[in-house]
Design a protein around this motif. Structure first.
Motif, PDB file in Angstrom:
ATOM      1  N   SER A 174       0.842  -1.197   0.000  1.00 18.52           N
ATOM      2  CA  SER A 174       0.000   0.000   0.000  1.00 18.52           C
ATOM      3  C   SER A 174       0.877   1.248   0.000  1.00 18.52           C
ATOM      4  CB  SER A 174      -0.912   0.011   1.226  1.00 18.52           C
ATOM      5  OG  SER A 174      -0.146   0.193   2.411  1.00 18.52           O
ATOM      6  N   LYS A 175       0.292   2.367  -0.410  1.00 19.80           N
ATOM      7  CA  LYS A 175       1.018   3.635  -0.394  1.00 19.80           C
ATOM      8  C   LYS A 175       1.392   4.012   1.042  1.00 19.80           C
ATOM      9  CE  LYS A 175       2.431   7.529  -2.381  1.00 19.80           C
ATOM     10  NZ  LYS A 175       2.763   8.388  -1.233  1.00 19.80           N
ATOM     11  N   ASP A 176       0.514   3.710   1.990  1.00 15.94           N
ATOM     12  CA  ASP A 176       0.806   4.020   3.395  1.00 15.94           C
ATOM     13  C   ASP A 176       2.018   3.234   3.898  1.00 15.94           C
ATOM     14  OD1 ASP A 176      -1.278   5.790   3.501  1.00 15.94           O
ATOM     15  OD2 ASP A 176      -2.701   4.364   4.392  1.00 15.94           O
ATOM     16  N   SER A 177       2.094   1.943   3.530  1.00 19.84           N
ATOM     17  CA  SER A 177       3.242   1.123   3.947  1.00 19.84           C
ATOM     18  C   SER A 177       4.532   1.649   3.343  1.00 19.84           C
ATOM     19  CB  SER A 177       3.028  -0.335   3.533  1.00 19.84           C
ATOM     20  OG  SER A 177       1.951  -0.905   4.233  1.00 19.84           O
ATOM     21  N   LEU A 178       4.448   2.077   2.099  1.00 16.49           N
ATOM     22  CA  LEU A 178       5.622   2.624   1.430  1.00 16.49           C
ATOM     23  C   LEU A 178       6.054   3.942   2.074  1.00 16.49           C
ATOM     24  CD1 LEU A 178       7.677   2.444  -0.861  1.00 16.49           C
ATOM     25  CD2 LEU A 178       6.001   3.558  -2.350  1.00 16.49           C
ATOM     26  N   SER A 185       9.848   7.099   5.329  1.00 13.69           N
ATOM     27  CA  SER A 185      10.062   8.041   6.439  1.00 13.69           C
ATOM     28  C   SER A 185      11.148   7.566   7.395  1.00 13.69           C
ATOM     29  CB  SER A 185       8.752   8.259   7.203  1.00 13.69           C
ATOM     30  OG  SER A 185       8.370   7.082   7.905  1.00 13.69           O
ATOM     31  N   GLY A 186      11.446   6.264   7.390  1.00 11.73           N
ATOM     32  CA  GLY A 186      12.427   5.731   8.323  1.00 11.73           C
ATOM     33  C   GLY A 186      13.807   5.532   7.740  1.00 11.73           C
ATOM     34  N   GLN A 187      14.010   5.950   6.474  1.00 13.73           N
ATOM     35  CA  GLN A 187      15.303   5.731   5.829  1.00 13.73           C
ATOM     36  C   GLN A 187      16.288   6.864   6.097  1.00 13.73           C
ATOM     37  OE1 GLN A 187      16.071   2.648   4.389  1.00 13.73           O
ATOM     38  NE2 GLN A 187      14.190   2.485   5.583  1.00 13.73           N
ATOM     39  N   MET A 188      17.521   6.488   6.399  1.00 10.11           N
ATOM     40  CA  MET A 188      18.555   7.483   6.680  1.00 10.11           C
ATOM     41  C   MET A 188      19.485   7.711   5.496  1.00 10.11           C
ATOM     42  SD  MET A 188      19.533   6.527  10.634  1.00 10.11           S
ATOM     43  CE  MET A 188      19.578   4.759  10.361  1.00 10.11           C
ATOM     44  N   ASN A 189      19.467   6.801   4.518  1.00 16.40           N
ATOM     45  CA  ASN A 189      20.292   6.979   3.323  1.00 16.40           C
ATOM     46  C   ASN A 189      19.592   6.297   2.156  1.00 16.40           C
ATOM     47  OD1 ASN A 189      20.813   4.300   4.237  1.00 16.40           O
ATOM     48  ND2 ASN A 189      22.571   4.247   2.863  1.00 16.40           N
ATOM     49  N   ARG A 190      20.173   6.396   0.988  1.00 12.45           N
ATOM     50  CA  ARG A 190      19.578   5.844  -0.225  1.00 12.45           C
ATOM     51  C   ARG A 190      20.432   4.671  -0.705  1.00 12.45           C
ATOM     52  NH1 ARG A 190      14.564   7.645  -1.932  1.00 12.45           N
ATOM     53  NH2 ARG A 190      14.338   5.707  -0.796  1.00 12.45           N
ATOM     54  N   PRO A 191      19.956   3.416  -0.509  1.00 11.33           N
ATOM     55  CA  PRO A 191      20.722   2.247  -0.965  1.00 11.33           C
ATOM     56  C   PRO A 191      20.829   2.194  -2.490  1.00 11.33           C
ATOM     57  CG  PRO A 191      19.044   1.630   0.648  1.00 11.33           C
ATOM     58  CD  PRO A 191      18.759   3.037   0.244  1.00 11.33           C
ATOM     59  N   ASN A 192      21.669   1.292  -2.985  1.00 12.49           N
ATOM     60  CA  ASN A 192      21.764   1.081  -4.427  1.00 12.49           C
ATOM     61  C   ASN A 192      20.391   0.720  -4.974  1.00 12.49           C
ATOM     62  OD1 ASN A 192      24.501   1.558  -4.376  1.00 12.49           O
ATOM     63  ND2 ASN A 192      25.059  -0.604  -4.253  1.00 12.49           N
ATOM     64  N   PRO A 193      20.056   1.160  -6.180  1.00  9.87           N
ATOM     65  CA  PRO A 193      18.688   0.990  -6.687  1.00  9.87           C
ATOM     66  C   PRO A 193      18.233  -0.462  -6.799  1.00  9.87           C
ATOM     67  CG  PRO A 193      20.170   1.742  -8.429  1.00  9.87           C
ATOM     68  CD  PRO A 193      20.903   1.893  -7.142  1.00  9.87           C
ATOM     69  N   GLU A 194      19.161  -1.384  -7.122  1.00  9.80           N
ATOM     70  CA  GLU A 194      18.768  -2.786  -7.230  1.00  9.80           C
ATOM     71  C   GLU A 194      18.435  -3.394  -5.863  1.00  9.80           C
ATOM     72  OE1 GLU A 194      23.358  -2.818  -7.266  1.00  9.80           O
ATOM     73  OE2 GLU A 194      21.705  -1.512  -7.916  1.00  9.80           O
ATOM     74  N   TYR A 203       1.357  -0.276  -6.174  1.00 10.70           N
ATOM     75  CA  TYR A 203       2.742  -0.197  -5.714  1.00 10.70           C
ATOM     76  C   TYR A 203       3.288  -1.600  -5.445  1.00 10.70           C
ATOM     77  CZ  TYR A 203       1.867   4.776  -5.050  1.00 10.70           C
ATOM     78  OH  TYR A 203       1.557   6.103  -5.250  1.00 10.70           O
ATOM     79  N   TYR A 204       4.547  -1.805  -5.821  1.00  6.26           N
ATOM     80  CA  TYR A 204       5.198  -3.089  -5.614  1.00  6.26           C
ATOM     81  C   TYR A 204       6.608  -2.862  -5.085  1.00  6.26           C
ATOM     82  CZ  TYR A 204       1.545  -5.093  -8.587  1.00  6.26           C
ATOM     83  OH  TYR A 204       0.340  -5.478  -9.124  1.00  6.26           O
ATOM     84  N   ALA A 205       6.993  -3.667  -4.108  1.00  9.48           N
ATOM     85  CA  ALA A 205       8.397  -3.752  -3.697  1.00  9.48           C
ATOM     86  C   ALA A 205       8.981  -4.984  -4.376  1.00  9.48           C
ATOM     87  CB  ALA A 205       8.515  -3.875  -2.190  1.00  9.48           C
ATOM     88  N   VAL A 206      10.218  -4.859  -4.855  1.00  9.75           N
ATOM     89  CA  VAL A 206      10.826  -5.910  -5.659  1.00  9.75           C
ATOM     90  C   VAL A 206      12.222  -6.222  -5.127  1.00  9.75           C
ATOM     91  CG1 VAL A 206      11.428  -6.645  -8.007  1.00  9.75           C
ATOM     92  CG2 VAL A 206       9.559  -5.004  -7.666  1.00  9.75           C
ATOM     93  N   GLY A 207      12.581  -7.507  -5.136  1.00 11.73           N
ATOM     94  CA  GLY A 207      13.940  -7.900  -4.814  1.00 11.73           C
ATOM     95  C   GLY A 207      14.248  -7.832  -3.323  1.00 11.73           C
ATOM     96  N   LEU A 226      14.478  -5.398  -1.175  1.00  8.87           N
ATOM     97  CA  LEU A 226      13.571  -4.590  -0.364  1.00  8.87           C
ATOM     98  C   LEU A 226      12.320  -5.391  -0.012  1.00  8.87           C
ATOM     99  CD1 LEU A 226      12.741  -1.836   0.875  1.00  8.87           C
ATOM    100  CD2 LEU A 226      11.714  -1.282  -1.351  1.00  8.87           C
ATOM    101  N   ALA A 227      11.779  -6.110  -0.987  1.00 15.45           N
ATOM    102  CA  ALA A 227      10.586  -6.935  -0.742  1.00 15.45           C
ATOM    103  C   ALA A 227      10.895  -8.046   0.243  1.00 15.45           C
ATOM    104  CB  ALA A 227      10.081  -7.520  -2.061  1.00 15.45           C
ATOM    105  N   GLN A 228      12.074  -8.646   0.086  1.00 14.86           N
ATOM    106  CA  GLN A 228      12.462  -9.767   0.948  1.00 14.86           C
ATOM    107  C   GLN A 228      12.760  -9.308   2.368  1.00 14.86           C
ATOM    108  OE1 GLN A 228      16.621 -11.633   1.439  1.00 14.86           O
ATOM    109  NE2 GLN A 228      15.789 -12.715  -0.331  1.00 14.86           N
ATOM    110  N   LYS A 229      13.565  -8.253   2.508  1.00 11.86           N
ATOM    111  CA  LYS A 229      14.103  -7.871   3.819  1.00 11.86           C
ATOM    112  C   LYS A 229      13.124  -7.029   4.625  1.00 11.86           C
ATOM    113  CE  LYS A 229      17.734  -8.132   6.514  1.00 11.86           C
ATOM    114  NZ  LYS A 229      18.267  -9.441   6.954  1.00 11.86           N
ATOM    115  N   TYR A 230      12.561  -6.011   4.010  1.00 16.31           N
ATOM    116  CA  TYR A 230      11.726  -5.084   4.772  1.00 16.31           C
ATOM    117  C   TYR A 230      10.258  -5.510   4.800  1.00 16.31           C
ATOM    118  CZ  TYR A 230       9.598  -0.805   6.525  1.00 16.31           C
ATOM    119  OH  TYR A 230       8.868   0.092   7.272  1.00 16.31           O
ATOM    120  N   PHE A 231       9.742  -5.904   3.627  1.00 10.80           N
ATOM    121  CA  PHE A 231       8.321  -6.243   3.552  1.00 10.80           C
ATOM    122  C   PHE A 231       8.052  -7.741   3.742  1.00 10.80           C
ATOM    123  CE2 PHE A 231       8.560  -2.148   1.346  1.00 10.80           C
ATOM    124  CZ  PHE A 231       7.545  -1.459   2.002  1.00 10.80           C
TER     125      PHE A 231
END
Length: 368
Positions: free
Chosen positions: A38-42, A47-56, A67-71, A73-78
């Protein structure tokens, strides 16, 4: 120019940016997980990120107001999990958008450019390629990656069944003899195994849900509290016979004597499950690979794990292991010998990329 294999153990990509500057081909992989969010989950994640990881490693997309989380991010956070019942061709759309977006960010591409896309699907889903092309064309024309809007023009689309990159490579080496021979290409992956038979150039094929995951699920159901990721890691590190030192992370007990018993049980169960798995695979291959086949091309990440058994099964015919492309992959991307398994897993998509590069009209254009 992008060739992509949206596998269930890894999304594998080979790509090249074509412009005034001569870019070299690049190899890229992403975790296979995908989850609708959901947009709210995203927003909460952002809001909790302190830096910008590599895009992949931080891939999220929006298209069609979804909205979709992929790779990773989907595995670790969601906490997404692989669903073996989902169709690869449907998941291929958000995975492709994430791949294109990640590459565009990595290589500082504009928001609008031309794309030549090659894609591999299980033989059983290959019939859906025209539907997939329509879906991809529409989705690529308007989507966002990490909030940046893209409008990509899909000028060329080539979709082949898994093993297609190997068969194209082999057919080029054999030349006109290819259409005189009876050849089988066998792909052993994480979710599926497939066989495509070429009899004097005419092809037929089948797919079955007998990938390595079948064996891992068998082990999981017979042991306590195991998960596929950890089991796969132990099997990958151990090879054909599960080794105690790689099973230690699988033990859940905190007491050393119980751990020893637990590890012994896991190894015993894994040994039995492997025998059962090979029995299923070999029976399927015997049924679906005709006796008059003159050459069998064997590929896929699981083929190395079952290498000795496959060699014994096909003593009556010539074997081409991954169309002899593993060393080509190593040399093309300067991979160390310890990356043997990675080289093998990329052979099919690399074979497709080489064919795509030789035949695509985009190679005569500059990317805008």
């Amino acid at each position: 120019m992008l060739s992509l294999d949206p596998g269930t153990s890894m999304t594998k990509m080979v790509y090249r940016v074509l412009s005034e500057i001569s870019y070299k081909s690049e190899l890229l992989c992403m975790e296979p997980e995908l989850i609708k969010i959901s947009k709210d989950s995203l927003d909460l994640y952002e809001s909790g990120q302190m830096n910008r990881p590599n895009p992949e490693n931080e891939a999220w997309i929006e298209y069609n107001e979804e909205y979709y989380a992929v790779g990773f991010l989907a595995q670790k956070y969601f906490e997404a999990r692989i669903n073996f019942l989902e169709l690869k061709y449907e998941n291929a759309i958000p995975k492709t958008l994430a791949a294109v977006g990640a590459i565009a960010i990595r290589d500082s591409l504009k928001a609008n450019f031309d794309l030549s896309l090659g894609l591999l699907l299980p033989y059983g889903e290959w019939e859906d390629r025209e539907r997939l092309e329509r879906g991809l064309t529409k989705a690529l024309s308007s989507f966002s990656f990490r909030g940046k809007q893209f409008c990509i023009n899909l000028i060329n689309f080539q979709c082949l069944p898994e093993g297609g990159g190997l068969i194209l490579t082999r057919s080029k080496k054999l030349g006109t003899d290819f259409n005189k021979m009876n050849i089988a290409v066998v792909m052993l992956g994480f979710r599926d195994i497939s066989a495509v038979i070429f009899e004097r150039g005419i092809s037929t094929g089948k797919t079955e849900g007998l990938g390595l995951a079948w064996m891992l699920e068998r082990i999981k159901s017979r042991t306590s509290g195991q998960n596929l990721h950890e089991l796969l890691k132990a099997v990958h590190l151990s090879g054909p016979t599960l080794k105690p030192r790689y099973c230690k992370p699988l033990a859940r007990s905190k007491k050393s004597d119980f751990q020893v018993e637990e590890i012994a049980q896991i190894i015993e169960v894994a040994d039995l499950s492997r025998k059962e798995y090979w029995e299923k695979v070999s029976t399927w291959l015997k049924i679906n690979i005709p006796a008059h086949i003159e050459q069998v091309i064997i590929g896929g990440g699981t083929s190395e794990y079952l290498g000795s058994e496959l060699k014994n099964l096909f003593t009556h015919t010539d074997i081409s292991w991954a169309a002899e492309l593993s060393e080509d992959v190593r040399l093309a991307f300067n991979l160390p010998i310890k990356k043997d398994a990675l080289c093998l897993r990329f052979t099919d998509v690399y074979g497709l990329f080489r064919y795509q590069h030789a035949t695509s009209s985009i190679s005569t254009h500059r990317a805008s």
